[in-house]
Scaffold this active site. Structure first.
Site: not given
Ligand code: ZN
Length: 182
Positions: A64-65
């Site tokens: 996600e990051d």
């Protein structure tokens, strides 16, 4: 590779991937503190000893990051770890409000292993918002965040009693803290 060797490699991999990132809180602590806290909650509070869950937990925000892909995690740490990580990964192409709504809708349908990671993730994030909120978050925004977290966790119940009790104590403390500072 032994379980502990794989886990340690995943911790190092995650630290490198999150290198240079900081948490949103006013302290600006290194991002890796968060996945480490999630693993610590799982082991120390949840008494979880399933290395597949713990390895997925230390990696849970990498897709996600950071620029990590599901295929990369599958190749290095196995399909089972990768699939748990993907279950707790938001689709960042969607607007934030929609992503938050989808977390509420999806949480009851996660695998038991992904539910554990999600539960510990919500505890860590909410603890941060109570104890070390982003400097530009007014009280109302912090309260909204906790209320949203409660809705996500409602769909995760029946997974781990210790973690669920810990979450309930935390949100009760949040309510007390917020009403004192209001
Ligand atoms: Zn997280």
């Amino acid at each position: 590779m032994s379980d502990i060797a794989k886990f340690t490699h995943a911790a190092y991999f995650s630290a490198k991937k999150h290198d240079g990132q900081t948490r949103k809180g006013s302290e600006g602590s290194p991002y890796i503190n968060h996945p480490l806290e999630v693993v610590s909650l799982l082991t120390n509070i949840g008494k979880v000893d399933d290395y597949t869950v713990l390895t997925a937990a230390i990696l849970h925000d990498t897709v996600e990051d950071t620029k990590t892909t599901a295929a990369e995690i599958a190749e290095l740490f196995g399909e089972d770890v990768s699939s748990i990580v993907m279950e707790v990964t938001d689709d960042k192409s969607l607007p934030k409000a929609e992503r938050k709504q989808l977390q509420i809708e999806h949480s009851p349908h996660l695998s038991p292993q992904a539910k554990l990671v999600k539960l510990a993730d919500k505890i860590s994030n909410i603890r941060d918002v109570i104890e070390n909120p982003p400097a530009d978050w007014p009280l109302e925004r912090r309260q909204e965040y906790v209320e949203w977290g409660k809705k996500v966790v409602a769909g995760l119940r029946g997974t781990n009693e210790n973690l669920e009790n810990h979450f309930d104590e935390l949100t009760a403390r949040a309510a007390a803290t917020f009403s004192v500072s209001a």
